[in-house]
Design a protein around this motif. Sequence first.
Motif: not given
Length: 194
Positions: A116, A146, A148, A172-174, A176, A186-189
């Motif tokens: 990230e 991703t 971090q 993370f499963n993200s 993008i 980027v949003h972390h699911k």
Amino acid sequence: WYEFTGVLGGSCWILASNIFLFLFAISRKKKYIYTCISMFFFFFFFSSLLKNQTINGSEIDVVIVQPNIDPWMDKFSGMTISEQLDLFINMAKSKIDHNVDFLVAPETFLYDNLWEQGIEFSPVIDKIKNNFIDFPKLSFIIGGTTLQRHADTLSTFSVKRILNSNIFYEVFNSAIFLKSDGSIKVHHKSKLVP
């Protein structure tokens, strides 16, 4: 209505429906089937009210591209990421025009562990941007894995360490979001999509 009750609320509704159907099957009392039917129509009606809402009255043009990549043979071992990316780009270019606002890729599309910090310099992200440079208002929503970087292991319980180094990271499963202005979010699911 799932956005208000979540998975637990949906599971509760399904369980209650099954209980009322079971009670009806055993006792043949109509009150159980009427309760089950009422529950169905209540949630169906409630959902249809939510679905018909308009957001700001504006319309967007979205293209969703789902390459037919065999997850058992090709996704993680048969095809390279570059080959999968080329397939995606070719499919997308055959479907988009200058009116398209968003291009959506699958959840696990970029599984190559993107850092990230510096994601904007990733060769994969760069390839996507360069191949669609003729579409200046096009934004992307892409699923990916991703990483971090963390200063130490005390940040969270899921931090890992690269062997024989002082580099700590979290996976993370993200989702993008490559915005048309060049910025990346980027949003972390929290959960995988079922």
